[in-house]
Design a protein around this motif. Structure first.
Motif, PDB file in Angstrom:
ATOM      1  N   THR A 483      86.114 -39.608 -95.207  1.00 30.31           N
ATOM      2  CA  THR A 483      87.053 -40.717 -95.429  1.00 30.31           C
ATOM      3  C   THR A 483      88.492 -40.260 -95.220  1.00 30.31           C
ATOM      4  OG1 THR A 483      85.544 -41.766 -97.014  1.00 30.31           O
ATOM      5  CG2 THR A 483      87.857 -42.423 -97.100  1.00 30.31           C
ATOM      6  N   LEU A 484      88.813 -39.064 -95.706  1.00 27.89           N
ATOM      7  CA  LEU A 484      90.174 -38.532 -95.546  1.00 27.89           C
ATOM      8  C   LEU A 484      90.520 -38.344 -94.067  1.00 27.89           C
ATOM      9  CD1 LEU A 484      90.238 -35.910 -98.449  1.00 27.89           C
ATOM     10  CD2 LEU A 484      91.749 -37.894 -98.231  1.00 27.89           C
ATOM     11  N   TYR A 485      89.583 -37.781 -93.289  1.00 28.60           N
ATOM     12  CA  TYR A 485      89.859 -37.573 -91.868  1.00 28.60           C
ATOM     13  C   TYR A 485      89.951 -38.909 -91.124  1.00 28.60           C
ATOM     14  CZ  TYR A 485      89.309 -32.521 -92.183  1.00 28.60           C
ATOM     15  OH  TYR A 485      89.483 -31.190 -92.493  1.00 28.60           O
ATOM     16  N   ALA A 486      89.158 -39.879 -91.530  1.00 25.39           N
ATOM     17  CA  ALA A 486      89.248 -41.204 -90.923  1.00 25.39           C
ATOM     18  C   ALA A 486      90.603 -41.841 -91.225  1.00 25.39           C
ATOM     19  CB  ALA A 486      88.110 -42.089 -91.431  1.00 25.39           C
ATOM     20  N   ASP A 487      91.083 -41.684 -92.462  1.00 24.29           N
ATOM     21  CA  ASP A 487      92.405 -42.203 -92.837  1.00 24.29           C
ATOM     22  C   ASP A 487      93.508 -41.515 -92.034  1.00 24.29           C
ATOM     23  OD1 ASP A 487      91.185 -43.846 -94.653  1.00 24.29           O
ATOM     24  OD2 ASP A 487      91.662 -42.617 -96.410  1.00 24.29           O
ATOM     25  N   LEU A 488      93.377 -40.192 -91.869  1.00 24.05           N
ATOM     26  CA  LEU A 488      94.396 -39.433 -91.139  1.00 24.05           C
ATOM     27  C   LEU A 488      94.450 -39.853 -89.676  1.00 24.05           C
ATOM     28  CD1 LEU A 488      93.817 -35.915 -92.723  1.00 24.05           C
ATOM     29  CD2 LEU A 488      95.966 -37.191 -92.754  1.00 24.05           C
ATOM     30  N   THR A 489      93.316 -40.183 -89.104  1.00 23.92           N
ATOM     31  CA  THR A 489      93.286 -40.637 -87.708  1.00 23.92           C
ATOM     32  C   THR A 489      94.128 -41.896 -87.538  1.00 23.92           C
ATOM     33  OG1 THR A 489      91.067 -39.708 -87.437  1.00 23.92           O
ATOM     34  CG2 THR A 489      91.784 -41.325 -85.811  1.00 23.92           C
ATOM     35  N   LYS A 490      94.116 -42.776 -88.543  1.00 27.65           N
ATOM     36  CA  LYS A 490      94.910 -44.004 -88.488  1.00 27.65           C
ATOM     37  C   LYS A 490      96.376 -43.736 -88.826  1.00 27.65           C
ATOM     38  CE  LYS A 490      90.902 -46.772 -89.904  1.00 27.65           C
ATOM     39  NZ  LYS A 490      90.326 -47.623 -90.981  1.00 27.65           N
ATOM     40  N   LEU A 491      96.615 -42.863 -89.823  1.00 26.55           N
ATOM     41  CA  LEU A 491      97.983 -42.578 -90.243  1.00 26.55           C
ATOM     42  C   LEU A 491      98.751 -41.771 -89.209  1.00 26.55           C
ATOM     43  CD1 LEU A 491      97.507 -41.611 -94.016  1.00 26.55           C
ATOM     44  CD2 LEU A 491      98.782 -43.571 -93.137  1.00 26.55           C
ATOM     45  N   ASP A 492      98.033 -40.899 -88.492  1.00 28.12           N
ATOM     46  CA  ASP A 492      98.682 -39.964 -87.574  1.00 28.12           C
ATOM     47  C   ASP A 492      97.950 -39.964 -86.236  1.00 28.12           C
ATOM     48  OD1 ASP A 492     100.215 -37.966 -86.516  1.00 28.12           O
ATOM     49  OD2 ASP A 492      99.302 -36.340 -87.665  1.00 28.12           O
ATOM     50  N   PRO A 493      98.035 -41.049 -85.474  1.00 22.06           N
ATOM     51  CA  PRO A 493      97.270 -41.154 -84.219  1.00 22.06           C
ATOM     52  C   PRO A 493      97.649 -40.100 -83.190  1.00 22.06           C
ATOM     53  CG  PRO A 493      98.865 -42.959 -84.423  1.00 22.06           C
ATOM     54  CD  PRO A 493      98.829 -42.269 -85.747  1.00 22.06           C
ATOM     55  N   PHE A 494      98.852 -39.538 -83.302  1.00 17.24           N
ATOM     56  CA  PHE A 494      99.282 -38.516 -82.349  1.00 17.24           C
ATOM     57  C   PHE A 494      98.368 -37.292 -82.402  1.00 17.24           C
ATOM     58  CE2 PHE A 494     101.958 -34.901 -81.030  1.00 17.24           C
ATOM     59  CZ  PHE A 494     102.345 -35.342 -79.775  1.00 17.24           C
ATOM     60  N   HIS A 495      97.816 -36.999 -83.591  1.00 17.02           N
ATOM     61  CA  HIS A 495      96.922 -35.850 -83.756  1.00 17.02           C
ATOM     62  C   HIS A 495      95.471 -36.298 -83.978  1.00 17.02           C
ATOM     63  CE1 HIS A 495     100.912 -34.197 -85.056  1.00 17.02           C
ATOM     64  NE2 HIS A 495     100.527 -33.236 -84.231  1.00 17.02           N
ATOM     65  N   SER A 496      95.138 -37.470 -83.444  1.00 16.63           N
ATOM     66  CA  SER A 496      93.826 -38.047 -83.732  1.00 16.63           C
ATOM     67  C   SER A 496      92.680 -37.169 -83.253  1.00 16.63           C
ATOM     68  CB  SER A 496      93.714 -39.435 -83.093  1.00 16.63           C
ATOM     69  OG  SER A 496      93.871 -39.360 -81.685  1.00 16.63           O
ATOM     70  N   TRP A 497      92.841 -36.472 -82.116  1.00 21.79           N
ATOM     71  CA  TRP A 497      91.739 -35.644 -81.623  1.00 21.79           C
ATOM     72  C   TRP A 497      91.455 -34.473 -82.552  1.00 21.79           C
ATOM     73  CZ3 TRP A 497      87.905 -36.642 -78.669  1.00 21.79           C
ATOM     74  CH2 TRP A 497      88.006 -37.616 -77.680  1.00 21.79           C
ATOM     75  N   TYR A 498      92.505 -33.935 -83.171  1.00 18.58           N
ATOM     76  CA  TYR A 498      92.289 -32.852 -84.140  1.00 18.58           C
ATOM     77  C   TYR A 498      91.471 -33.364 -85.321  1.00 18.58           C
ATOM     78  CZ  TYR A 498      93.188 -29.573 -87.917  1.00 18.58           C
ATOM     79  OH  TYR A 498      93.026 -28.707 -88.970  1.00 18.58           O
ATOM     80  N   TYR A 499      91.835 -34.531 -85.838  1.00 21.91           N
ATOM     81  CA  TYR A 499      91.108 -35.091 -86.979  1.00 21.91           C
ATOM     82  C   TYR A 499      89.671 -35.450 -86.599  1.00 21.91           C
ATOM     83  CZ  TYR A 499      95.876 -35.527 -88.765  1.00 21.91           C
ATOM     84  OH  TYR A 499      97.155 -35.266 -89.155  1.00 21.91           O
ATOM     85  N   LYS A 500      89.483 -35.936 -85.367  1.00 18.88           N
ATOM     86  CA  LYS A 500      88.125 -36.228 -84.913  1.00 18.88           C
ATOM     87  C   LYS A 500      87.285 -34.960 -84.845  1.00 18.88           C
ATOM     88  CE  LYS A 500      89.083 -40.415 -82.203  1.00 18.88           C
ATOM     89  NZ  LYS A 500      89.095 -41.011 -80.835  1.00 18.88           N
ATOM     90  N   ASP A 501      87.895 -33.882 -84.364  1.00 19.82           N
ATOM     91  CA  ASP A 501      87.181 -32.597 -84.310  1.00 19.82           C
ATOM     92  C   ASP A 501      86.760 -32.146 -85.702  1.00 19.82           C
ATOM     93  OD1 ASP A 501      87.456 -32.524 -81.608  1.00 19.82           O
ATOM     94  OD2 ASP A 501      88.987 -30.968 -81.557  1.00 19.82           O
ATOM     95  N   GLU A 502      87.682 -32.238 -86.648  1.00 25.30           N
ATOM     96  CA  GLU A 502      87.360 -31.821 -88.013  1.00 25.30           C
ATOM     97  C   GLU A 502      86.297 -32.741 -88.619  1.00 25.30           C
ATOM     98  OE1 GLU A 502      88.791 -28.964 -89.589  1.00 25.30           O
ATOM     99  OE2 GLU A 502      89.157 -28.754 -87.444  1.00 25.30           O
ATOM    100  N   TYR A 503      86.404 -34.022 -88.351  1.00 26.66           N
ATOM    101  CA  TYR A 503      85.391 -34.993 -88.803  1.00 26.66           C
ATOM    102  C   TYR A 503      84.016 -34.594 -88.268  1.00 26.66           C
ATOM    103  CZ  TYR A 503      83.310 -39.633 -89.695  1.00 26.66           C
ATOM    104  OH  TYR A 503      82.515 -40.664 -90.147  1.00 26.66           O
TER     105      TYR A 503
END
Length: 701
Positions: A483-503
């Motif tokens: 849930t945290l990584y999904a929220d971060l993807t929306k809050l910080d789309p510039f780094h979305s691929w990093y959050y997707k990788d961690e997810y």
């Protein structure tokens, strides 16, 4: 500053700038003439000093001064006073340049070079640094130079650590001070200096310090970055450990050169079929190590000699260090009874030659024991071999019955059981510390919205799960982390691929954390029309929106893997799956053959599906910046490359594909749906892959 519009210059400012440029050009021209003529007179050096005062970033001008200093030291009296006079003049010129621009790389490098000559007093250096750091306390050039000077002065690391404390207390936003503190603390802990022998106490004190910074100004990133480093130190175990192997400890491995029919088929996870008559031994370490050899790894069996085994690192960049090491063992010979089992014992840690890339020795005495059984099955005919094809359609996969005994085939997917003494992990202290930090940051995030705070909480929860999984193999917090990584993807789309990788990594950790979860993704593969008795285990990780592959250490047993319908741009790590024979990568985002680099090390691979990716769609192969390029021409074939290329058209045009695929014994390949997959490229594949029987679903003749 980045993102700020340029100011429009006033006419008088433009005139001044033009005059400065004209003066700089004249000085530059005269300087280059002196440099070319090797003119090291006082007048030439004075002109050079004026140039550096205006433009301290002129590397050529600094190099000229080095040549001039060496010339003077060689052609003047070699007494200390003369040398000191020459070098003091250099320090004066550097100081003038630094006051013009105290972030000049060339000036700082030149000052280090002068001091390294050993004739200059260093007493003035800390006073100069104090002045410059008052002007900009976060100047990383000055902090790096301070470390250099402190080493020359034999200044204790404890005193320097206290200095960083003062600087941080003066300004919590001093990232360079935090960074310098991490370097000093790492050294003190590694050397177990008095007062820093207990990692537990030292790190607890650091948590208190960094809490002050974070809670004073949560929007400043300096303290957060140090906190992430601190978390890593809390979880870090210095010495490398052996965390996985194939064959697994306690397993019974069924080996065959032939096609399996009847009751004992490839539905058994620990069965392995190969035409080469060898099977791999795979060792997976927690860190990249070197020194794995027959001298450091003892293999005892009745059918192979330890000294005959050659261990190789599995590295995509030809490095001598790697997390994964492999050797090939020949099957028991024909004189051995195929109805019997033959024990194999592997002993590691009896010799201290295995060392991590960070310099720590592997010293845990570890033993792996398993049994080998060679089965002789009905051989398939040439017609069967040519016509056999893997179909990746859902109809050909059948789930395990969770209440049946079939799960016994996949119940041993846990990590390698390590026997012997281990480094004390202080797991109780680690668990308590991480739990306390989780509670603290949950409270903080209940009051504010902070991207880096959410990221840090996600890392804390993952660390806590990692500690808990050592005893119960369960991930308690994985849903909250996702849930945290999904929220971060929306809050910080510039780094979305990093959050997707961690997810993706967390999701895979959950899937493979225990056999109940893993069983839901394991299927029987059966082609009832062509192979009514054949059966094998396929791990299906398709349709999970994965952008990155992880938990590889728990997948060494996989021979058939379905990663289709994901978002993969890289397959880094798959090179460890040395018994992988069938791989489905269709419907991903792989942009080039460079991204398929790990396939070069999968010598057991027979079936590959990379259809409907983005290979050939991009004019610039961005993966070249992320992984070694095949165009480096540092591949293993060396002098034989011309023989291999001979007779194959369009090799230069398709060099990436050729270097990735040429060493594989592929029987089936699907490449359709990619921009590169035209008739010309298909013809190239047919000519360069002589073992290929199926291409894009069509039987080759």
């Amino acid at each position: 500053m980045h993102g700020r519009p340029r100011k429009t210059l006033k006419p008088e400012d433009e005139a001044a700038s033009a005059a400065k440029a004209e003066k700089l050009q004249a000085l530059q021209s005269q300087f280059l003439s002196n440099h070319h003529d090797r003119n090291y007179s006082k007048e030439a050096l004075d002109l050079n000093a004026k140039l550096l005062e205006i433009n301290p970033e002129s590397y050529t001008a600094w190099n000229y001064r080095k040549l001039a200093v060496q010339h003077k030291l060689t052609h003047t009296d070699s007494d200390h006073d003369s040398a000191k006079s020459v070098l003091d003049e250099e320090l004066r010129v550097v100081e003038i340049a630094l006051r013009q621009n105290f972030k000049s790389y060339g000036a700082w490098y030149h000052r280090k070079w002068v001091l390294s000559k050993g004739h200059s007093s260093i007493d003035h250096e800390l006073r100069l640094l104090d002045q410059l750091q008052k002007a900009d306390s976060r100047n990383f050039h000055a902090w790096g130079y301070r470390r250099f000077v402190a080493a020359l002065m034999n200044r204790s690391e404890e005193d320097e650590l206290n200095y960083t404390t003062d600087m941080i207390n003066n300004n919590f936003s001093n990232y360079s001070a935090w960074h310098n503190r991490s370097i000093l603390l790492s050294s003190l802990l590694e050397r177990k200096v008095q007062g820093f022998f207990s990692k537990q106490k030292a790190l607890n004190d650091e948590y208190e310090l960094v809490h002050q910074a974070i809670f004073t100004d949560p929007d400043d990133q300096s303290g957060w970055f140090y906190y992430i480093w601190l978390l890593d130190q809390t979880m870090k175990i210095d010495a490398p450990q052996l965390i996985s192997s194939w064959p697994a400890h306690g397993s019974d491995v069924i080996l065959s050169r032939d096609r399996c029919h009847g009751d004992i088929a490839l539905s058994q996870v620990h069965s392995f079929r190969t035409e080469s008559g060898t099977f791999p031994l795979i060792l997976y370490f927690s860190q990249a190590v070197e020194g794995v050899s027959s001298a450091t790894v003892a293999v005892e069996s009745s059918f192979c000699a330890n000294n005959d085994l050659i261990w190789k690192p599995l590295s995509t960049n030809n490095s001598s260090t790697a997390k994964v090491w492999v050797t090939q063992v020949k099957f028991p010979n024909n004189r051995l009874q195929t109805s019997e089992t033959y024990p194999v014992e592997i002993s590691i840690g009896h010799s201290k030659g295995i060392i991590s890339s960070s310099g720590f020795k592997f010293s845990y005495h570890t033993q792996i024991a398993f049994k080998v059984c060679v089965q002789s099955f009905e051989k398939e005919t040439d017609t069967e071999r040519n016509e056999e094809k893997i179909f990746w359609k859902d109809d050909n996969f059948h789930n395990y019955e969770t209440k049946s005994q079939e799960h016994s085939a996949v119940a041993s997917f846990d990590r390698l059981t390590i026997s012997g003494n281990h480094e004390p992990t202080n797991s109780e202290w680690r668990t308590e510390t991480i739990a306390s930090e989780i509670a603290l940051f949950r409270e903080l995030l209940s009051e504010i919205t902070c991207k880096i705070g959410k990221l840090t909480l996600a890392r804390l929860l993952r660390a806590h799960d990692a500690l808990l999984s050592q005893s119960n193999n369960k991930m308690v917090h994985f849903e909250e982390v996702l849930t945290l990584y999904a929220d971060l993807t929306k809050l910080d789309p510039f780094h979305s691929w990093y959050y997707k990788d961690e997810y993706s990594l967390v999701l895979l950790e959950q899937v493979i954390s225990n056999w109940e979860s893993l069983l839901r993704h394991c299927c029987h593969y059966r082609d009832l029309t062509l192979s009514p008795h054949g059966s094998s285990v396929c791990l299906r990780l398709n349709n999970l929106s994965l952008s990155r592959i992880g938990s590889i250490d728990k997948l060494l047993w996989v021979q058939m893997l379905d990663l289709s319908h994901n978002e993969l741009r890289s397959i880094e790590g798959l090179e460890a799956l040395q018994i992988l024979s069938c791989l489905n990568l269709s419907y991903n985002k792989l942009g080039s053959f460079t991204a398929l680099g790990p396939l070069r090390l999968l010598k057991s691979l027979k079936v590959l599906d990379v259809s409907y990716n983005e290979i050939g769609s991009h004019s610039v192969d961005t993966t070249r910046y992320l992984c070694p390029s095949p165009l480096s021409h540092t591949e293993e074939n060396g002098g034989n490359s011309h023989e291999i290329v001979a007779g194959v058209d369009n090799v230069t045009k398709n060099w990436d594909a050729f270097l990735i695929l040429k060493g594989l014994d592929l029987k089936q390949l699907d490449i359709s749906g990619n921009a590169i997959a035209d008739e010309q490229f298909r013809s190239f594949l047919v000519r360069s892959l002589p073992t290929l029987k199926w291409l894009d679903g069509e039987l080759l003749h």
